[in-house]
Scaffold this motif. Structure first.
Motif, PDB file in Angstrom:
ATOM      1  N   ASP A 140       0.827  -1.203   0.000  1.00  0.00           N
ATOM      2  CA  ASP A 140       0.000   0.000   0.000  1.00  0.00           C
ATOM      3  C   ASP A 140       0.871   1.267   0.000  1.00  0.00           C
ATOM      4  N   PHE A 141       1.967   1.209   0.773  1.00  0.00           N
ATOM      5  CA  PHE A 141       2.887   2.357   0.833  1.00  0.00           C
ATOM      6  C   PHE A 141       3.457   2.669  -0.559  1.00  0.00           C
ATOM      7  N   TRP A 142       3.912   1.638  -1.267  1.00  0.00           N
ATOM      8  CA  TRP A 142       4.501   1.853  -2.597  1.00  0.00           C
ATOM      9  C   TRP A 142       3.445   2.329  -3.606  1.00  0.00           C
ATOM     10  N   SER A 143       2.212   1.828  -3.450  1.00  0.00           N
ATOM     11  CA  SER A 143       1.132   2.294  -4.332  1.00  0.00           C
ATOM     12  C   SER A 143       0.862   3.783  -4.121  1.00  0.00           C
ATOM     13  N   ARG A 144       0.784   4.184  -2.824  1.00  0.00           N
ATOM     14  CA  ARG A 144       0.551   5.617  -2.516  1.00  0.00           C
ATOM     15  C   ARG A 144       1.693   6.478  -3.054  1.00  0.00           C
ATOM     16  N   LEU A 145       2.931   5.961  -2.876  1.00  0.00           N
ATOM     17  CA  LEU A 145       4.102   6.725  -3.325  1.00  0.00           C
ATOM     18  C   LEU A 145       4.091   6.868  -4.850  1.00  0.00           C
ATOM     19  N   LEU A 146       3.723   5.804  -5.531  1.00  0.00           N
ATOM     20  CA  LEU A 146       3.636   5.862  -6.995  1.00  0.00           C
ATOM     21  C   LEU A 146       2.592   6.907  -7.429  1.00  0.00           C
ATOM     22  N   GLU A 147       1.430   6.891  -6.773  1.00  0.00           N
ATOM     23  CA  GLU A 147       0.377   7.856  -7.119  1.00  0.00           C
ATOM     24  C   GLU A 147       0.875   9.295  -6.949  1.00  0.00           C
ATOM     25  N   ARG A 148       1.526   9.561  -5.783  1.00  0.00           N
ATOM     26  CA  ARG A 148       1.992  10.927  -5.506  1.00  0.00           C
ATOM     27  C   ARG A 148       3.076  11.345  -6.499  1.00  0.00           C
ATOM     28  N   MET A 149       3.988  10.439  -6.785  1.00  0.00           N
ATOM     29  CA  MET A 149       5.099  10.786  -7.695  1.00  0.00           C
ATOM     30  C   MET A 149       4.615  10.944  -9.133  1.00  0.00           C
ATOM     31  N   PHE A 150       3.702  10.056  -9.540  1.00  0.00           N
ATOM     32  CA  PHE A 150       3.167  10.154 -10.902  1.00  0.00           C
ATOM     33  C   PHE A 150       2.476  11.508 -11.090  1.00  0.00           C
ATOM     34  N   THR A 151       1.714  11.904 -10.059  1.00  0.00           N
ATOM     35  CA  THR A 151       1.013  13.198 -10.112  1.00  0.00           C
ATOM     36  C   THR A 151       2.015  14.346 -10.202  1.00  0.00           C
ATOM     37  N   LEU A 152       3.090  14.279  -9.379  1.00  0.00           N
ATOM     38  CA  LEU A 152       4.113  15.333  -9.388  1.00  0.00           C
ATOM     39  C   LEU A 152       4.840  15.400 -10.726  1.00  0.00           C
ATOM     40  N   LEU A 153       5.187  14.235 -11.251  1.00  0.00           N
ATOM     41  CA  LEU A 153       5.966  14.187 -12.488  1.00  0.00           C
ATOM     42  C   LEU A 153       5.125  14.476 -13.736  1.00  0.00           C
ATOM     43  N   ASN A 154       3.796  14.446 -13.554  1.00  0.00           N
ATOM     44  CA  ASN A 154       2.901  14.732 -14.683  1.00  0.00           C
ATOM     45  C   ASN A 154       1.923  15.852 -14.304  1.00  0.00           C
ATOM     46  N   SER A 155       2.473  16.909 -13.706  1.00  0.00           N
ATOM     47  CA  SER A 155       1.591  17.967 -13.193  1.00  0.00           C
ATOM     48  C   SER A 155       0.943  18.784 -14.325  1.00  0.00           C
ATOM     49  N   GLN A 156       1.381  18.545 -15.595  1.00  0.00           N
ATOM     50  CA  GLN A 156       0.728  19.232 -16.725  1.00  0.00           C
ATOM     51  C   GLN A 156      -0.608  18.572 -17.077  1.00  0.00           C
ATOM     52  N   TYR A 157      -0.918  17.433 -16.353  1.00  0.00           N
ATOM     53  CA  TYR A 157      -2.185  16.742 -16.598  1.00  0.00           C
ATOM     54  C   TYR A 157      -3.065  16.794 -15.349  1.00  0.00           C
ATOM     55  N   VAL A 158      -4.356  16.629 -15.563  1.00  0.00           N
ATOM     56  CA  VAL A 158      -5.299  16.480 -14.435  1.00  0.00           C
ATOM     57  C   VAL A 158      -5.375  14.989 -14.110  1.00  0.00           C
ATOM     58  N   ILE A 159      -4.850  14.615 -12.928  1.00  0.00           N
ATOM     59  CA  ILE A 159      -4.856  13.192 -12.529  1.00  0.00           C
ATOM     60  C   ILE A 159      -5.974  13.010 -11.498  1.00  0.00           C
ATOM     61  N   THR A 160      -7.038  12.339 -11.893  1.00  0.00           N
ATOM     62  CA  THR A 160      -8.194  12.153 -10.999  1.00  0.00           C
ATOM     63  C   THR A 160      -7.994  10.912 -10.119  1.00  0.00           C
ATOM     64  N   ASP A 161      -8.857  10.755  -9.098  1.00  0.00           N
ATOM     65  CA  ASP A 161      -8.791   9.577  -8.215  1.00  0.00           C
ATOM     66  C   ASP A 161      -9.025   8.298  -9.009  1.00  0.00           C
ATOM     67  N   ASP A 162      -9.955   8.350  -9.971  1.00  0.00           N
ATOM     68  CA  ASP A 162     -10.227   7.164 -10.806  1.00  0.00           C
ATOM     69  C   ASP A 162      -8.985   6.785 -11.610  1.00  0.00           C
ATOM     70  N   TYR A 163      -8.299   7.798 -12.099  1.00  0.00           N
ATOM     71  CA  TYR A 163      -7.087   7.552 -12.883  1.00  0.00           C
ATOM     72  C   TYR A 163      -6.008   6.914 -11.996  1.00  0.00           C
ATOM     73  N   LEU A 164      -5.893   7.431 -10.766  1.00  0.00           N
ATOM     74  CA  LEU A 164      -4.895   6.878  -9.825  1.00  0.00           C
ATOM     75  C   LEU A 164      -5.193   5.413  -9.517  1.00  0.00           C
ATOM     76  N   GLU A 165      -6.482   5.094  -9.413  1.00  0.00           N
ATOM     77  CA  GLU A 165      -6.876   3.712  -9.148  1.00  0.00           C
ATOM     78  C   GLU A 165      -6.448   2.819 -10.313  1.00  0.00           C
ATOM     79  N   CYS A 166      -6.557   3.344 -11.518  1.00  0.00           N
ATOM     80  CA  CYS A 166      -6.123   2.586 -12.695  1.00  0.00           C
ATOM     81  C   CYS A 166      -4.609   2.360 -12.657  1.00  0.00           C
TER      82      CYS A 166
END
Length: 489
Positions: A160-186
């Motif tokens: 769960d920790f690595w999943s949360r970290l991936l979500e946060r980092m993906f969002t940071l590294l792709n801040s030019q996009y709107v990353i929704t909760d549904d997208y993070l779940e995917c």
């Protein structure tokens, strides 16, 4: 007239005999010995009298009143309790102190590690870390909750920790996009395939899981040992045991021999009868000590929580670097699987800012800069010490009779003067053989009537507690937590 001198001569002989008899049976020494022992009897006979009133001690001529015999019985019970307490004192104090030392060490280690990670990540990653620091705080909170006995599945929690970290980092590294909760779940569905953090999560999961299982189980083991030792050392004596103790310790007083100590084998048979149930704890106790020693070996070696936790900041940072290095491929694979997210309209400015922060290469502490070790010691030192102590405590419960029947405690010593000791009836040799240990071996105990068909339920409960703990320890030795075995299959 002829018979008169004969009668006088006979009478004078009887007087001499009575005089010498009176001297041998003077009870004044009994009074002094009783006072020295702390007894305050209202009246101790000056000389021996008939002992028909006695229920425990020999009923011939005696220096004891009924009151004295009753008080000797009460004192015998107290003395056995004190003797068991005294002989098990080192064991109990060791378990209390070592449990405290290990527990403080592990908790402080967790605290130091979290503090160290936080300081390094603030310095290395700055704002992106601070805005997402609760992911790391949750990791340490869950590790602590597991260690302190919480119902935490370590493997799931780390995933769960690595999943949360991936979500946060993906969002940071792709801040030019709107990353929704549904997208993070995917995204989370692709974690295993993408391996965005390289091999770090897999390695760390194995190391953290078995180190925490070993640490938690070992401290629980010390706690169980402490509780069992405290409970078993509080003796409850049967009436038959108290009678045998009184006869052994205080009936010499009634025979005007207060300084005569019990024969060694006589004492052993009384104690083996009185402490038969305690001796039955030994097989399970010895297995428990062996299992504790096995887990202690793991704590020194591959499951050493100190060597796992101290560099955890470096390892997590290495994982973050892996993710950053692979960010283009990771994003491409995610877009393929989850679709292209909507642009946020922020342009590339933010992306540059994030990559500037993440480009700061992580600089681990050099060894001399490492924070001071937890609780002012090292795990290796703690383990070496506790292993030495544990080895001393094997066979402790079956050895209680030998420990109690020492000359400095109870007996007249060993066979050197074996006709100068109290044998339960008089001063002289004790002939019965010494009994073996445990309840069933007391069937023919000559001193204590023991019902071998009724084991002490309280002792049986302690045996069960040790059995359960030994099973946990054996599992921990193999890196398994018995609560969550299914998840590790």
């Amino acid at each position: 007239a002829v018979s008169s001198p004969t009668v006088l001569w006979t009478f004078s002989l009887l007087s001499v005999a009575a005089g010498s008899d009176f001297k041998a049976r003077n009870c004044s020494g009994v009074k002094e010995a009783s006072i020295a022992k702390g007894f305050s009897f209202e009246n101790v006979p000056l000389q021996q009298m008939s002992g028909d009133h006695l229920r425990v001690c020999p009923q011939g001529n005696t220096c004891c009143s009924s009151e004295m015999e009753d008080k000797f019985g009460q004192q015998s019970k107290l003395e056995l309790e004190n003797l068991v307490d005294e002989t098990s004192k080192e064991l109990r104090s060791t378990f209390v102190s070592r449990h405290k030392m290990f527990d403080e060490f592990f908790l402080e280690l967790l605290e130091n590690t979290e503090k160290s990670l936080n300081e390094m990540f603030v310095r290395t990653y700055g704002k992106p870390y601070m805005q997402n620091s609760e992911v790391f705080q949750n990791l340490f909170a869950e590790l602590k909750r597991y260690y302190t006995g919480g119902n935490v599945n370590l493997e799931e929690m780390l995933n769960d920790f690595w999943s949360r970290l991936l979500e946060r980092m993906f969002t940071l590294l792709n801040s030019q996009y709107v990353i929704t909760d549904d997208y993070l779940e995917c995204i989370s569905k692709y974690t295993d395939q993408l391996k965005p953090f390289g091999d770090v999560p897999r390695k760390l999961k194995a190391q953290v899981t078995r180190a925490f299982i070993a640490a938690r189980t070992f401290v629980q083991g010390l706690s169980v040992g402490r509780e069992v030792a405290n409970r078993v050392s509080k003796v409850s004596s049967t009436p038959a045991c108290i009678r045998a103790l009184t006869k052994m310790m205080y009936c010499p007083y009634c025979q005007a021999m207060p300084s005569v100590k019990p024969c060694n084998i006589y004492c052993l048979n009384v104690m083996k009868g009185c402490l038969a149930n305690q001796a039955d704890l030994d097989p399970e106790w010895n297995q428990y000590v062996d299992a504790m020693l096995l887990v202690a070996q793991r704590l020194e070696g591959p499951f050493n929580i100190e060597s796992v936790m101290e560099p955890i900041d470096v390892k997590i940072s290495e994982a973050i670097m892996n993710m950053q290095d692979n960010s283009v491929q990771v994003s491409y694979r995610v877009f393929q699987g989850c679709g292209q997210p909507k642009p946020s309209g922020m342009g590339g400015r933010s992306t540059r800012g994030v990559s500037d922060v993440f480009n700061a290469r992580f600089r681990p502490y050099s060894p001399e800069e490492r924070p001071t070790t937890a609780a002012g010691t090292s795990l290796d030192r703690l383990v070496i010490d506790v292993k030495e102590k544990l080895k001393l405590f094997k066979k402790l419960w079956s050895n209680l009779p030998e420990d109690i029947c020492q000359p400095h405690r109870v007996t007249a010593g060993n066979a050197t003067n074996d006709d100068q000791c109290w044998n339960g009836h008089t001063k002289g040799r004790y002939f019965p053989e010494v009994m073996k240990d445990g309840l069933t071996n007391q069937v023919n105990n000559p001193e204590v009537g023991v019902d071998i068909t009724r084991p002490d339920t309280f002792i049986r409960q302690q045996i069960m507690a040790l059995r359960v703990m030994t099973n946990k320890l054996k599992n921990a030795y193999n890196g398994n937590d018995i609560y969550f075995q299914d998840s590790s299959k």
